[in-house]
Design a protein around this motif. Structure first.
Motif, PDB file in Angstrom:
ATOM      1  N   LEU A   1      17.655  26.739 -66.718  1.00  0.00           N
ATOM      2  CA  LEU A   1      16.903  28.125 -66.629  1.00  0.00           C
ATOM      3  C   LEU A   1      15.483  27.899 -67.229  1.00  0.00           C
ATOM      4  CD1 LEU A   1      17.074  31.340 -66.177  1.00  0.00           C
ATOM      5  CD2 LEU A   1      17.954  31.291 -68.501  1.00  0.00           C
ATOM      6  N   TYR A   2      15.499  27.064 -68.433  1.00  0.00           N
ATOM      7  CA  TYR A   2      14.238  26.732 -69.202  1.00  0.00           C
ATOM      8  C   TYR A   2      13.354  26.224 -68.270  1.00  0.00           C
ATOM      9  CZ  TYR A   2      10.781  24.726 -72.233  1.00  0.00           C
ATOM     10  OH  TYR A   2       9.518  24.401 -72.569  1.00  0.00           O
ATOM     11  N   LYS A   3      13.917  24.969 -67.561  1.00  0.00           N
ATOM     12  CA  LYS A   3      12.854  24.453 -66.568  1.00  0.00           C
ATOM     13  C   LYS A   3      12.487  25.138 -65.392  1.00  0.00           C
ATOM     14  CE  LYS A   3      14.763  19.711 -67.709  1.00  0.00           C
ATOM     15  NZ  LYS A   3      15.434  18.572 -66.949  1.00  0.00           N
ATOM     16  N   ALA A   4      13.154  26.051 -64.912  1.00  0.00           N
ATOM     17  CA  ALA A   4      12.823  26.821 -63.972  1.00  0.00           C
ATOM     18  C   ALA A   4      11.761  27.937 -64.266  1.00  0.00           C
ATOM     19  CB  ALA A   4      13.823  27.680 -63.241  1.00  0.00           C
ATOM     20  N   ASN A   5      11.570  27.965 -65.441  1.00  0.00           N
ATOM     21  CA  ASN A   5      10.645  29.172 -66.037  1.00  0.00           C
ATOM     22  C   ASN A   5       9.513  28.620 -67.163  1.00  0.00           C
ATOM     23  OD1 ASN A   5      11.674  31.925 -65.032  1.00  0.00           O
ATOM     24  ND2 ASN A   5      13.458  31.014 -65.858  1.00  0.00           N
ATOM     25  N   LYS A   6       9.657  27.149 -67.258  1.00  0.00           N
ATOM     26  CA  LYS A   6       8.821  26.239 -68.083  1.00  0.00           C
ATOM     27  C   LYS A   6       7.375  26.804 -68.289  1.00  0.00           C
ATOM     28  CE  LYS A   6       8.154  21.714 -69.666  1.00  0.00           C
ATOM     29  NZ  LYS A   6       8.608  20.169 -69.610  1.00  0.00           N
ATOM     30  N   GLU A   7       6.607  26.856 -66.861  1.00  0.00           N
ATOM     31  CA  GLU A   7       5.299  27.169 -66.793  1.00  0.00           C
ATOM     32  C   GLU A   7       4.879  28.355 -67.451  1.00  0.00           C
ATOM     33  OE1 GLU A   7       3.701  26.602 -63.163  1.00  0.00           O
ATOM     34  OE2 GLU A   7       4.254  24.391 -62.975  1.00  0.00           O
ATOM     35  N   LYS A   8       5.817  29.430 -67.215  1.00  0.00           N
ATOM     36  CA  LYS A   8       5.414  30.865 -67.836  1.00  0.00           C
ATOM     37  C   LYS A   8       5.589  31.076 -68.932  1.00  0.00           C
ATOM     38  CE  LYS A   8       7.122  33.348 -63.551  1.00  0.00           C
ATOM     39  NZ  LYS A   8       8.101  34.241 -62.875  1.00  0.00           N
ATOM     40  N   ILE A   9       6.958  30.194 -69.789  1.00  0.00           N
ATOM     41  CA  ILE A   9       6.895  30.387 -71.089  1.00  0.00           C
ATOM     42  C   ILE A   9       5.914  29.509 -71.873  1.00  0.00           C
ATOM     43  CG2 ILE A   9       8.601  29.519 -72.874  1.00  0.00           C
ATOM     44  CD1 ILE A   9      11.018  29.667 -70.843  1.00  0.00           C
TER      45      ILE A   9
END
Length: 264
Positions: free
Chosen positions: A145-153
């Motif tokens: 989940l983190y890797k899928a949203n890493k850039e946004k985070i």
């Protein structure tokens, strides 16, 4: 004065009745045997994993390969990024943990009294579910989940615009915080949830109410999750691969806990 003599089968002589009384503490013979069978289980699983990932298990090939390049020792090298290293993800961790528990259960059956075997079965449920499957699944899910949203985070994390050394180090630390927090939180949730699930199943399967508290040794199998955390910081690094290399050692712990377990 000669200390208390403990026989290999866990019994001690009772000099007053010329008979035997049971020693409830696991003896060295039992512990040594269980450590051996747990390690053999993990080793066998690791060998299968290495074979599936393209490493040769032929004795002649291993003999002619430098020790540092063996599958269990080879680390990621930035100078040679294409050089293959063994990867331990969720399914590999679960395979080795299951093999560890199976080995520990076998060792317990061989080296301990049969009356303790049912308690070892209950402990195997605790170890597989509470200490491995549920926690690793939680950490793996959080990682994906983190890797899928890493850039946004990372895009909302504060960064210093200065090019100085302090700013560079500050920005680097800030970027690893979200992934590290996600891993630690998900691991904690997984261990607590796994403990509750294992207690519930023990009650339903073995008809015995078990209120098993979380112990320090329960965290030993989760060194692999530290590897996941490092992987979140840097997809490929020597540190991450080093941690993964020592994961099999810590995955022997569930099997040892199972094999030496005796109900209080």
């Amino acid at each position: 004065m000669i200390g208390k003599l403990t026989y290999f089968n866990g019994y001690t002589p009772d000099k007053h009745r010329n008979s035997y009384k049971y020693d409830d503490e696991p003896n060295k013979y039992l512990k040594s045997g269980v450590i051996l069978t747990s390690a053999l289980g993990v080793g066998a699983a690791l060998a299968i994993i290495a074979k599936k990932q393209g490493f040769s298990l032929k004795p002649s090939t291993i003999k002619n390969t430098p020790v540092k390049d063996w599958a269990v020792f080879r680390l990621f090298d930035k100078k040679h990024p294409d050089k293959k290293t063994i990867e331990l993800e969720e399914k590999e961790i679960m395979s080795m943990a299951s093999a560890s528990v199976a080995g520990g259960l076998l060792g317990g059956a061989i080296f301990d009294d049969k009356k303790h075997f049912k308690s070892k079965l209950r402990e195997s449920v605790n170890q597989i579910l509470g200490n491995v499957l549920v926690p690793v699944a939680c950490v793996g899910g959080a990682s994906r989940l983190y890797k899928a949203n890493k850039e946004k985070i990372l895009g909302v994390m504060p960064q210093l615009k200065s090019k100085g050394k302090f700013a560079k180090n500050f920005n680097k630390i800030i970027k690893v915080i979200p992934g590290s927090v996600a891993t630690i939180v998900s691991l904690g949730i997984g261990i607590i949830a796994g403990n509750k699930v294992s207690n519930f199943l023990n009650e339903k399967l073995f008809h015995k109410k078990v209120e098993r508290n979380i112990k320090g040794s329960d965290f030993a199998p989760h060194v692999d999750d530290l590897g996941m955390a490092v992987s979140l910081m840097a997809d490929k690094s020597k540190g991450a691969s080093f941690i993964q290399r020592i994961v099999p050692l810590f995955l022997c712990v569930p099997g040892i806990e199972v094999g030496t377990h005796r109900d209080e």
